[in-house]
Design a protein around this motif. Structure first.
Motif, PDB file in Angstrom:
ATOM      1  N   SER A 177       0.826  -1.219   0.000  1.00  0.00           N
ATOM      2  CA  SER A 177       0.000   0.000   0.000  1.00  0.00           C
ATOM      3  C   SER A 177       0.856   1.264   0.000  1.00  0.00           C
ATOM      4  CB  SER A 177      -0.895   0.049   1.234  1.00  0.00           C
ATOM      5  OG  SER A 177      -1.611  -1.128   1.373  1.00  0.00           O
ATOM      6  N   LEU A 178       2.004   1.186   0.670  1.00  0.00           N
ATOM      7  CA  LEU A 178       2.814   2.388   0.864  1.00  0.00           C
ATOM      8  C   LEU A 178       3.721   2.699  -0.322  1.00  0.00           C
ATOM      9  CD1 LEU A 178       3.872   1.558   4.535  1.00  0.00           C
ATOM     10  CD2 LEU A 178       2.411   3.473   3.883  1.00  0.00           C
ATOM     11  N   MET A 179       4.080   1.647  -1.087  1.00  0.00           N
ATOM     12  CA  MET A 179       5.016   1.845  -2.195  1.00  0.00           C
ATOM     13  C   MET A 179       4.260   1.804  -3.525  1.00  0.00           C
ATOM     14  SD  MET A 179       7.752   2.203  -0.396  1.00  0.00           S
ATOM     15  CE  MET A 179       9.123   2.224  -1.556  1.00  0.00           C
ATOM     16  N   ASP A 180       4.929   2.222  -4.616  1.00  0.00           N
ATOM     17  CA  ASP A 180       4.297   2.142  -5.933  1.00  0.00           C
ATOM     18  C   ASP A 180       4.408   0.731  -6.505  1.00  0.00           C
ATOM     19  OD1 ASP A 180       3.466   4.814  -6.061  1.00  0.00           O
ATOM     20  OD2 ASP A 180       5.485   5.459  -6.604  1.00  0.00           O
ATOM     21  N   LYS A 181       5.474   0.035  -6.144  1.00  0.00           N
ATOM     22  CA  LYS A 181       5.672  -1.310  -6.679  1.00  0.00           C
ATOM     23  C   LYS A 181       6.551  -2.113  -5.723  1.00  0.00           C
ATOM     24  CE  LYS A 181       6.879  -3.367 -11.140  1.00  0.00           C
ATOM     25  NZ  LYS A 181       7.651  -3.140 -12.373  1.00  0.00           N
ATOM     26  N   VAL A 182       6.240  -3.400  -5.595  1.00  0.00           N
ATOM     27  CA  VAL A 182       7.062  -4.299  -4.770  1.00  0.00           C
ATOM     28  C   VAL A 182       7.381  -5.535  -5.607  1.00  0.00           C
ATOM     29  CG1 VAL A 182       7.167  -5.680  -2.647  1.00  0.00           C
ATOM     30  CG2 VAL A 182       5.924  -3.514  -2.648  1.00  0.00           C
ATOM     31  N   GLU A 183       8.657  -5.924  -5.635  1.00  0.00           N
ATOM     32  CA  GLU A 183       9.063  -7.124  -6.385  1.00  0.00           C
ATOM     33  C   GLU A 183       9.870  -8.040  -5.478  1.00  0.00           C
ATOM     34  OE1 GLU A 183       9.737  -5.159 -10.817  1.00  0.00           O
ATOM     35  OE2 GLU A 183      11.461  -5.793  -9.642  1.00  0.00           O
ATOM     36  N   TYR A 184       9.844  -9.320  -5.814  1.00  0.00           N
ATOM     37  CA  TYR A 184      10.663 -10.284  -5.067  1.00  0.00           C
ATOM     38  C   TYR A 184      11.422 -11.132  -6.062  1.00  0.00           C
ATOM     39  CZ  TYR A 184      11.853 -14.609  -2.641  1.00  0.00           C
ATOM     40  OH  TYR A 184      12.530 -15.692  -2.136  1.00  0.00           O
ATOM     41  N   SER A 185      12.686 -11.402  -5.777  1.00  0.00           N
ATOM     42  CA  SER A 185      13.420 -12.341  -6.634  1.00  0.00           C
ATOM     43  C   SER A 185      14.494 -13.058  -5.828  1.00  0.00           C
ATOM     44  CB  SER A 185      14.050 -11.596  -7.817  1.00  0.00           C
ATOM     45  OG  SER A 185      14.945 -10.621  -7.322  1.00  0.00           O
ATOM     46  N   ILE A 186      14.980 -14.149  -6.418  1.00  0.00           N
ATOM     47  CA  ILE A 186      16.126 -14.842  -5.828  1.00  0.00           C
ATOM     48  C   ILE A 186      17.323 -14.388  -6.647  1.00  0.00           C
ATOM     49  CG2 ILE A 186      17.181 -17.095  -5.403  1.00  0.00           C
ATOM     50  CD1 ILE A 186      14.236 -18.168  -5.296  1.00  0.00           C
ATOM     51  N   VAL A 187      18.329 -13.847  -5.974  1.00  0.00           N
ATOM     52  CA  VAL A 187      19.465 -13.254  -6.688  1.00  0.00           C
ATOM     53  C   VAL A 187      20.706 -14.134  -6.525  1.00  0.00           C
ATOM     54  CG1 VAL A 187      18.588 -10.901  -6.532  1.00  0.00           C
ATOM     55  CG2 VAL A 187      19.997 -11.789  -4.676  1.00  0.00           C
ATOM     56  N   PRO A 188      21.746 -13.906  -7.365  1.00  0.00           N
ATOM     57  CA  PRO A 188      22.959 -14.715  -7.253  1.00  0.00           C
ATOM     58  C   PRO A 188      23.482 -14.746  -5.813  1.00  0.00           C
ATOM     59  CG  PRO A 188      23.082 -13.337  -9.192  1.00  0.00           C
ATOM     60  CD  PRO A 188      21.822 -12.954  -8.464  1.00  0.00           C
ATOM     61  N   GLY A 189      23.974 -15.886  -5.409  1.00  0.00           N
ATOM     62  CA  GLY A 189      24.401 -16.060  -4.022  1.00  0.00           C
ATOM     63  C   GLY A 189      23.268 -16.681  -3.229  1.00  0.00           C
ATOM     64  N   ASN A 190      22.205 -17.064  -3.969  1.00  0.00           N
ATOM     65  CA  ASN A 190      21.057 -17.726  -3.347  1.00  0.00           C
ATOM     66  C   ASN A 190      20.391 -16.881  -2.265  1.00  0.00           C
ATOM     67  OD1 ASN A 190      19.387 -19.930  -3.499  1.00  0.00           O
ATOM     68  ND2 ASN A 190      20.385 -20.987  -1.790  1.00  0.00           N
ATOM     69  N   ALA A 191      20.385 -15.560  -2.482  1.00  0.00           N
ATOM     70  CA  ALA A 191      19.763 -14.664  -1.503  1.00  0.00           C
ATOM     71  C   ALA A 191      18.364 -14.253  -1.974  1.00  0.00           C
ATOM     72  CB  ALA A 191      20.633 -13.430  -1.320  1.00  0.00           C
ATOM     73  N   ASN A 192      17.543 -13.875  -1.015  1.00  0.00           N
ATOM     74  CA  ASN A 192      16.229 -13.297  -1.325  1.00  0.00           C
ATOM     75  C   ASN A 192      16.415 -11.799  -1.505  1.00  0.00           C
ATOM     76  OD1 ASN A 192      14.572 -15.701  -0.607  1.00  0.00           O
ATOM     77  ND2 ASN A 192      15.396 -15.292   1.432  1.00  0.00           N
ATOM     78  N   GLU A 193      15.713 -11.240  -2.461  1.00  0.00           N
ATOM     79  CA  GLU A 193      15.752  -9.784  -2.583  1.00  0.00           C
ATOM     80  C   GLU A 193      14.343  -9.247  -2.760  1.00  0.00           C
ATOM     81  OE1 GLU A 193      18.864  -7.126  -4.633  1.00  0.00           O
ATOM     82  OE2 GLU A 193      17.161  -7.149  -6.023  1.00  0.00           O
ATOM     83  N   VAL A 194      13.978  -8.342  -1.863  1.00  0.00           N
ATOM     84  CA  VAL A 194      12.703  -7.631  -2.004  1.00  0.00           C
ATOM     85  C   VAL A 194      13.057  -6.232  -2.484  1.00  0.00           C
ATOM     86  CG1 VAL A 194      10.713  -6.681  -0.778  1.00  0.00           C
ATOM     87  CG2 VAL A 194      11.532  -8.959  -0.218  1.00  0.00           C
ATOM     88  N   ARG A 195      12.390  -5.811  -3.539  1.00  0.00           N
ATOM     89  CA  ARG A 195      12.642  -4.460  -4.061  1.00  0.00           C
ATOM     90  C   ARG A 195      11.401  -3.601  -3.843  1.00  0.00           C
ATOM     91  NH1 ARG A 195      16.668  -3.932  -7.971  1.00  0.00           N
ATOM     92  NH2 ARG A 195      15.371  -2.772  -9.434  1.00  0.00           N
ATOM     93  N   LEU A 196      11.577  -2.552  -3.062  1.00  0.00           N
ATOM     94  CA  LEU A 196      10.476  -1.624  -2.777  1.00  0.00           C
ATOM     95  C   LEU A 196      10.705  -0.380  -3.621  1.00  0.00           C
ATOM     96  CD1 LEU A 196      10.488  -1.873   1.135  1.00  0.00           C
ATOM     97  CD2 LEU A 196       9.086  -3.177  -0.460  1.00  0.00           C
ATOM     98  N   MET A 197       9.726  -0.018  -4.428  1.00  0.00           N
ATOM     99  CA  MET A 197       9.945   1.074  -5.380  1.00  0.00           C
ATOM    100  C   MET A 197       8.936   2.204  -5.253  1.00  0.00           C
ATOM    101  SD  MET A 197      11.053  -1.218  -8.616  1.00  0.00           S
ATOM    102  CE  MET A 197      10.241  -2.691  -8.101  1.00  0.00           C
ATOM    103  N   LYS A 198       9.443   3.405  -5.421  1.00  0.00           N
ATOM    104  CA  LYS A 198       8.567   4.580  -5.417  1.00  0.00           C
ATOM    105  C   LYS A 198       9.041   5.543  -6.495  1.00  0.00           C
ATOM    106  CE  LYS A 198       5.822   6.860  -1.989  1.00  0.00           C
ATOM    107  NZ  LYS A 198       4.719   5.947  -2.188  1.00  0.00           N
ATOM    108  N   ASN A 199       8.087   6.044  -7.263  1.00  0.00           N
ATOM    109  CA  ASN A 199       8.456   6.992  -8.316  1.00  0.00           C
ATOM    110  C   ASN A 199       9.108   8.222  -7.692  1.00  0.00           C
ATOM    111  OD1 ASN A 199       7.208   5.254 -10.118  1.00  0.00           O
ATOM    112  ND2 ASN A 199       5.228   6.309  -9.917  1.00  0.00           N
ATOM    113  N   LEU A 200      10.195   8.667  -8.300  1.00  0.00           N
ATOM    114  CA  LEU A 200      10.888   9.843  -7.777  1.00  0.00           C
ATOM    115  C   LEU A 200      10.011  11.078  -7.939  1.00  0.00           C
ATOM    116  CD1 LEU A 200      14.488   9.231  -9.165  1.00  0.00           C
ATOM    117  CD2 LEU A 200      13.867   9.406  -6.753  1.00  0.00           C
ATOM    118  N   PRO A 201      10.117  12.015  -6.982  1.00  0.00           N
ATOM    119  CA  PRO A 201       9.312  13.244  -7.128  1.00  0.00           C
ATOM    120  C   PRO A 201       9.760  13.998  -8.376  1.00  0.00           C
ATOM    121  CG  PRO A 201      10.766  13.364  -5.198  1.00  0.00           C
ATOM    122  CD  PRO A 201      10.937  12.008  -5.780  1.00  0.00           C
ATOM    123  N   ARG A 202       8.781  14.620  -9.051  1.00  0.00           N
ATOM    124  CA  ARG A 202       9.138  15.360 -10.275  1.00  0.00           C
ATOM    125  C   ARG A 202       9.728  16.705  -9.927  1.00  0.00           C
ATOM    126  NH1 ARG A 202       6.256  13.038 -14.722  1.00  0.00           N
ATOM    127  NH2 ARG A 202       5.102  11.252 -13.919  1.00  0.00           N
TER     128      ARG A 202
END
Lengths: 139, 118
Positions: free
Chosen positions: A114-139
């Motif tokens: 609800s708080l962010m514009d987009k949330v993604e999850y992936s498994i990245v090299p090194g077998n780690a979890n990565e959550v990416r929380l994204m918000k559009n930059l202010p104009r």
């Protein structure tokens, strides 16, 4: 591209340091107080989930938080090497149902989305979890 | 430096908890203890004054959820007051105003307990 990062032990007393770090970074990218609060809370929720669920409160583990800006988007990437946990697979709670049964917990993922514009999850090299929380930059 | 503090006092047979600082997964157990203490001494009329509460995450919201049922089953309530817009927004985002009475001032919340008993 500006990036900065912080690595903390998986302990709830470190949440305040993560919030301060992310708030400061968001400010340098031009966000105002309201957005900074939202970003800090979303990051807190993601880290709390990692501490409690992915690492099951094992304080010897670490969490890496990286902030950057890509194509007009502010990105907070949070990495852990704990148990797999994909927040994208968590169904949005029916809040009316939720509140009427006084359930507890499980609100973190809902808040993050609800708080962010987009949330993604992936498994990245090194077998780690990565959550990416994204918000559009202010104009 | 402590990042979260709770003050407790009584006003007209209502227990007032005053929250100060940052309520997150680290500090939520302190609030849990405070509620447990109140329930143990059978104090079910509770007002939580959030005037000095700077921050709340879902771990903090979860504490209110954990005790509300018990409190209401004992004819009491947890009422919230004096929230900053920032803290209110988090409650609002999750629909908590449907479940909890939230007042601007502590006095209104205390009085409300007596309206009901009349």
């Amino acid at each position: 591209m500006k990036t900065s990062s912080i690595k903390v032990e998986s302990r709830t007393e470190r949440l305040i340091a993560v919030r301060d770090f992310v708030s400061e970074a968001a400010r340098t990218f031009g966000f105002g107080d309201e957005d900074i609060s939202k970003i800090a809370l979303a990051v807190d929720e993601a880290c709390t989930n990692i501490i409690k669920h992915a690492y099951r409160s094992d304080p010897t583990k670490t969490i890496q938080v990286n902030v950057s800006a890509e194509n007009g988007t502010f990105v907070v990437a949070i990495r852990d090497e704990g148990a797999r946990f994909n927040p994208m697979q968590v169904q949005p709670p029916d809040m009316k149902e939720y509140l009427s049964h006084f359930r507890r917990g499980g609100l973190g993922v809902y808040l993050m989305k609800s708080l962010m514009d987009k949330v993604e999850y992936s498994i990245v090299p090194g077998n780690a979890n990565e959550v990416r929380l994204m918000k559009n930059l202010p104009r | 430096m402590s990042e979260f503090k709770i003050g407790q006092r009584e006003a007209e047979n209502v227990s007032i908890l005053e929250l100060k600082g940052y309520l997150d997964a680290h500090t939520a157990p302190k609030l849990e203890e405070a509620f447990q203490g109140l329930l143990k001494s059978q104090r079910y009329r509770i007002v939580v004054n959030c005037r000095d509460l700077s921050y709340i995450s879902s771990a903090g919201l979860g504490v209110f959820m954990a005790f509300i049922e018990d409190v209401r089953n004992n004819k009491g309530d947890i009422k919230l007051t004096n929230m900053s817009p920032k803290v209110y927004n988090v409650f609002d985002l999750l629909g908590f105003p449907l479940l909890y009475e939230i007042f601007k001032e502590e006095k209104e919340a205390v009085t409300r307990f007596f309206d009901r008993t009349k």
